[in-house]
Design a protein around this motif. Structure first.
Motif, PDB file in Angstrom:
ATOM      1  N   VAL A   8       0.719  -1.163   0.035  1.00  0.00           N
ATOM      2  CA  VAL A   8      -0.169   0.001  -0.027  1.00  0.00           C
ATOM      3  C   VAL A   8       0.969   1.185   0.014  1.00  0.00           C
ATOM      4  O   VAL A   8       0.764   2.149  -0.731  1.00  0.00           O
ATOM      5  CB  VAL A   8      -0.690   0.108   0.997  1.00  0.00           C
ATOM      6  N   ALA A   9       1.800   1.238   0.881  1.00  0.00           N
ATOM      7  CA  ALA A   9       2.870   2.404   1.002  1.00  0.00           C
ATOM      8  C   ALA A   9       3.493   2.689  -0.489  1.00  0.00           C
ATOM      9  O   ALA A   9       3.544   3.532  -0.957  1.00  0.00           O
ATOM     10  CB  ALA A   9       3.768   2.159   1.863  1.00  0.00           C
ATOM     11  N   ARG A  10       3.860   1.404  -1.235  1.00  0.00           N
ATOM     12  CA  ARG A  10       4.719   1.599  -2.449  1.00  0.00           C
ATOM     13  C   ARG A  10       3.864   2.243  -3.386  1.00  0.00           C
ATOM     14  O   ARG A  10       4.025   3.164  -4.397  1.00  0.00           O
ATOM     15  CB  ARG A  10       5.215   0.355  -2.769  1.00  0.00           C
ATOM     16  N   ALA A  11       2.375   1.787  -3.456  1.00  0.00           N
ATOM     17  CA  ALA A  11       1.640   2.240  -4.354  1.00  0.00           C
ATOM     18  C   ALA A  11       1.225   3.716  -4.241  1.00  0.00           C
ATOM     19  O   ALA A  11       0.877   4.485  -5.177  1.00  0.00           O
ATOM     20  CB  ALA A  11       0.097   1.467  -4.302  1.00  0.00           C
ATOM     21  N   ARG A  12       0.891   4.053  -3.066  1.00  0.00           N
ATOM     22  CA  ARG A  12       0.671   5.626  -2.675  1.00  0.00           C
ATOM     23  C   ARG A  12       1.839   6.360  -2.980  1.00  0.00           C
ATOM     24  O   ARG A  12       1.571   7.308  -3.654  1.00  0.00           O
ATOM     25  CB  ARG A  12       0.513   5.569  -1.331  1.00  0.00           C
ATOM     26  N   PHE A  13       3.127   5.914  -2.791  1.00  0.00           N
ATOM     27  CA  PHE A  13       4.395   6.876  -3.130  1.00  0.00           C
ATOM     28  C   PHE A  13       4.438   6.648  -4.681  1.00  0.00           C
ATOM     29  O   PHE A  13       4.687   7.739  -5.273  1.00  0.00           O
ATOM     30  CB  PHE A  13       5.524   6.301  -2.804  1.00  0.00           C
ATOM     31  N   ALA A  14       4.233   5.687  -5.440  1.00  0.00           N
ATOM     32  CA  ALA A  14       4.417   5.530  -6.938  1.00  0.00           C
ATOM     33  C   ALA A  14       3.239   6.666  -7.373  1.00  0.00           C
ATOM     34  O   ALA A  14       3.781   7.122  -8.526  1.00  0.00           O
ATOM     35  CB  ALA A  14       4.083   4.147  -7.429  1.00  0.00           C
ATOM     36  N   GLN A  15       2.076   6.784  -7.079  1.00  0.00           N
ATOM     37  CA  GLN A  15       1.064   7.393  -7.422  1.00  0.00           C
ATOM     38  C   GLN A  15       1.631   9.061  -7.531  1.00  0.00           C
ATOM     39  O   GLN A  15       1.581   9.918  -8.316  1.00  0.00           O
ATOM     40  CB  GLN A  15      -0.092   7.524  -6.816  1.00  0.00           C
ATOM     41  N   TYR A  16       2.305   9.247  -5.945  1.00  0.00           N
ATOM     42  CA  TYR A  16       2.533  10.715  -5.728  1.00  0.00           C
ATOM     43  C   TYR A  16       4.026  11.068  -6.785  1.00  0.00           C
ATOM     44  O   TYR A  16       3.882  11.986  -7.347  1.00  0.00           O
ATOM     45  CB  TYR A  16       3.258  10.745  -4.466  1.00  0.00           C
ATOM     46  N   ALA A  17       4.724   9.938  -7.124  1.00  0.00           N
ATOM     47  CA  ALA A  17       5.837  10.281  -8.108  1.00  0.00           C
ATOM     48  C   ALA A  17       5.336  10.357  -9.527  1.00  0.00           C
ATOM     49  O   ALA A  17       5.867  11.451 -10.261  1.00  0.00           O
ATOM     50  CB  ALA A  17       6.920   8.952  -7.856  1.00  0.00           C
ATOM     51  N   ARG A  18       4.423   9.551  -9.897  1.00  0.00           N
ATOM     52  CA  ARG A  18       3.827   9.975 -11.158  1.00  0.00           C
ATOM     53  C   ARG A  18       3.127  11.113 -11.117  1.00  0.00           C
ATOM     54  O   ARG A  18       3.270  11.920 -12.285  1.00  0.00           O
ATOM     55  CB  ARG A  18       2.832   8.611 -11.526  1.00  0.00           C
ATOM     56  N   GLU A  19       2.136  11.618 -10.274  1.00  0.00           N
ATOM     57  CA  GLU A  19       1.723  12.809 -10.439  1.00  0.00           C
ATOM     58  C   GLU A  19       2.634  14.118 -10.526  1.00  0.00           C
ATOM     59  O   GLU A  19       2.104  15.191 -10.686  1.00  0.00           O
ATOM     60  CB  GLU A  19       0.886  12.926  -9.308  1.00  0.00           C
ATOM     61  N   SER A  20       3.774  14.090  -9.618  1.00  0.00           N
ATOM     62  CA  SER A  20       5.018  14.795  -9.918  1.00  0.00           C
ATOM     63  C   SER A  20       6.008  14.898 -10.915  1.00  0.00           C
ATOM     64  O   SER A  20       7.041  15.223 -10.983  1.00  0.00           O
ATOM     65  CB  SER A  20       5.803  14.798  -8.497  1.00  0.00           C
ATOM     66  N   ASN A  21       5.480  13.923 -12.023  1.00  0.00           N
ATOM     67  CA  ASN A  21       6.219  13.762 -13.346  1.00  0.00           C
ATOM     68  C   ASN A  21       7.755  13.227 -12.733  1.00  0.00           C
ATOM     69  O   ASN A  21       8.627  13.717 -13.512  1.00  0.00           O
ATOM     70  CB  ASN A  21       6.172  15.027 -14.033  1.00  0.00           C
ATOM     71  N   TYR A  22       7.716  12.661 -11.654  1.00  0.00           N
ATOM     72  CA  TYR A  22       9.044  12.014 -11.139  1.00  0.00           C
ATOM     73  C   TYR A  22      10.165  13.032 -10.960  1.00  0.00           C
ATOM     74  O   TYR A  22      11.281  13.092 -11.145  1.00  0.00           O
ATOM     75  CB  TYR A  22       9.687  10.891 -12.181  1.00  0.00           C
ATOM     76  N   GLY A  23       9.559  14.132 -10.501  1.00  0.00           N
ATOM     77  CA  GLY A  23      10.590  15.403 -10.049  1.00  0.00           C
ATOM     78  C   GLY A  23      10.804  16.282 -11.362  1.00  0.00           C
ATOM     79  O   GLY A  23      11.592  17.285 -10.969  1.00  0.00           O
ATOM     80  N   ILE A  24      10.645  15.734 -12.536  1.00  0.00           N
ATOM     81  CA  ILE A  24      11.007  16.701 -13.769  1.00  0.00           C
ATOM     82  C   ILE A  24      10.111  17.553 -14.119  1.00  0.00           C
ATOM     83  O   ILE A  24       8.897  17.305 -14.532  1.00  0.00           O
ATOM     84  CB  ILE A  24      11.298  15.521 -14.824  1.00  0.00           C
ATOM     85  N   ARG A  25      10.276  18.861 -13.548  1.00  0.00           N
ATOM     86  CA  ARG A  25       9.049  19.927 -13.947  1.00  0.00           C
ATOM     87  C   ARG A  25       9.396  20.531 -15.242  1.00  0.00           C
ATOM     88  O   ARG A  25       8.419  20.898 -15.941  1.00  0.00           O
ATOM     89  CB  ARG A  25       9.546  20.848 -13.017  1.00  0.00           C
ATOM     90  N   ARG A  26      10.654  20.584 -15.999  1.00  0.00           N
ATOM     91  CA  ARG A  26      10.718  21.310 -17.175  1.00  0.00           C
ATOM     92  C   ARG A  26      12.091  20.896 -18.008  1.00  0.00           C
ATOM     93  O   ARG A  26      13.281  20.675 -17.157  1.00  0.00           O
ATOM     94  CB  ARG A  26      10.965  22.842 -16.975  1.00  0.00           C
ATOM     95  N   VAL A  27      11.838  20.548 -19.298  1.00  0.00           N
ATOM     96  CA  VAL A  27      13.197  20.203 -19.877  1.00  0.00           C
ATOM     97  C   VAL A  27      12.995  20.709 -21.182  1.00  0.00           C
ATOM     98  O   VAL A  27      12.002  21.096 -22.012  1.00  0.00           O
ATOM     99  CB  VAL A  27      13.182  18.710 -20.460  1.00  0.00           C
ATOM    100  N   GLU A  28      14.281  21.786 -21.582  1.00  0.00           N
ATOM    101  CA  GLU A  28      14.047  22.621 -22.774  1.00  0.00           C
ATOM    102  C   GLU A  28      15.403  22.870 -23.445  1.00  0.00           C
ATOM    103  O   GLU A  28      16.257  22.682 -22.779  1.00  0.00           O
ATOM    104  CB  GLU A  28      13.489  24.032 -22.013  1.00  0.00           C
ATOM    105  N   GLN A  29      15.311  23.140 -24.603  1.00  0.00           N
ATOM    106  CA  GLN A  29      16.612  23.492 -25.364  1.00  0.00           C
ATOM    107  C   GLN A  29      16.364  25.059 -25.387  1.00  0.00           C
ATOM    108  O   GLN A  29      15.312  26.002 -26.015  1.00  0.00           O
ATOM    109  CB  GLN A  29      16.390  23.048 -26.818  1.00  0.00           C
ATOM    110  N   LEU A  30      17.305  25.656 -24.776  1.00  0.00           N
ATOM    111  CA  LEU A  30      17.275  27.258 -24.687  1.00  0.00           C
ATOM    112  C   LEU A  30      18.152  27.725 -25.778  1.00  0.00           C
ATOM    113  O   LEU A  30      18.568  26.984 -26.796  1.00  0.00           O
ATOM    114  CB  LEU A  30      18.134  27.810 -23.236  1.00  0.00           C
TER     115      LEU A  30
END
Length: 309
Positions: free
Chosen positions: A97-119
């Motif tokens: 249950v703990a793993r599933a809850r954290f996996a959902q949080y990670a997925r909703e947070s896009n695994y921490g990746i907020r932005r990827v861009e070519q400047l």
């Protein structure tokens, strides 16, 4: 000490405070990664308790005051008593249950990746807010690195990265070295007495980012796993760090609920960098170029343009 509680008008509340502090100190004594420091920690909190330092505090204020006192007794940024607005279950959560809850949080947070861009000038930009575990975030990390592969230089923005997984740090670091021969970090665990080594990975799902300059941005919010990523790349000479000195939390930590709104966090392990023989606990990661966090990206881009121009 008993008479202190009996003479105070808020007997029930102080008894609750007392029970929480007893439970917190027991957890710290049993689990803190530096057992030789626990006697002093215990004595400091009990002295403050006997002096009446916590008598007129509500539970949120108690957590804040005790955290300050814990860190005064032992300057470890992960040693805390935390208040949470939402009540937490006191029953032990099943691991699946703990793993599933954290996996959902990670997925909703896009695994921490907020932005990827070519400047402009073909400089890559990666805004990373969390270091997700490698088993969860691996495909997203690979996708980000695939998009950044054609760039000539890279900025990794960790100014709002407040932690994450050692295995996730290992994965991110692996993309910046040629093979699996780079020793990144060790973590000693008190409970087992074992030290785990972390090396770069031999197989990756996207191209490695080699022979091009990398700059890491930091702030005084950058913490824990974000600090390890910055520290590893800096001490191994793979990146330049620009920004502010980070918060200084190097110890993997257990979170233990003591009451529906109160959690104690107990560092149960410690990082040992193979290059420096130490870590960033209490001192933070110092930038190569110190500058206000809000100005760090502009300074990094100016520097990178001169290096690739």
């Amino acid at each position: 000490m008993t008479s202190t509680f009996e003479t105070h008008p808020s007997i029930a509340r102080m008894t609750t405070h007392h029970e929480i502090l007893e439970a917190a100190l027991a957890r710290i004594t049993a689990g803190y990664v530096f057992p030789e420091k626990t006697t002093a920690i215990d004595a400091a909190i009990r002295r403050r308790l006997a002096d009446g330092a916590y008598q007129d505090l509500d539970m949120r204020e108690l957590c804040e005051r005790v955290t300050d006192d814990l860190q005064n007794a032992c300057p470890d940024k992960h040693l805390r008593l935390l208040w949470t607005e939402e009540p937490q279950s006191m029953d032990e959560e099943p691991q699946d249950v703990a793993r599933a809850r954290f996996a959902q949080y990670a997925r909703e947070s896009n695994y921490g990746i907020r932005r990827v861009e070519q400047l402009d000038d073909n400089i890559g930009y990666l805004d990373l807010r969390m270091i997700a575990p490698a088993d969860l975030g691996g495909p997203a990390v690979a996708a980000a690195m695939q998009l950044l592969a054609p760039t000539e230089a890279l900025v990794i923005d960790l100014r709002q990265c407040r932690g994450g997984s050692p295995e996730g740090v290992q994965l991110w670091c692996s993309y910046f070295f040629a093979d699996d021969g780079v020793h990144l970090n060790d973590i000693y665990e008190r409970a087992t007495g074992l030290t785990r080594q972390y090396w770069t990975l031999g197989h990756l799902a996207a191209p490695r980012y080699l022979h091009r300059p990398v700059t890491v941005l930091t702030s005084d919010l950058t913490f824990s796993g974000g600090e390890e990523l910055a520290y590893n790349l800096k001490v191994l000479g793979r990146a330049t760090v620009i920004g502010q000195t980070t918060r200084g939390g190097a110890h993997p930590t257990d979170r233990i609920p003591l009451a529906p709104h109160v959690t104690v966090t107990v560092p149960a392990a410690r990082s040992i960098n193979p290059v420096t023989g130490t870590n960033w606990e209490g001192v933070g990661v110092e930038p190569d170029t110190a500058i206000a966090a809000g100005d760090a990206l502009k300074a990094a881009l100016e520097d990178l343009r001169t290096r690739i121009g």
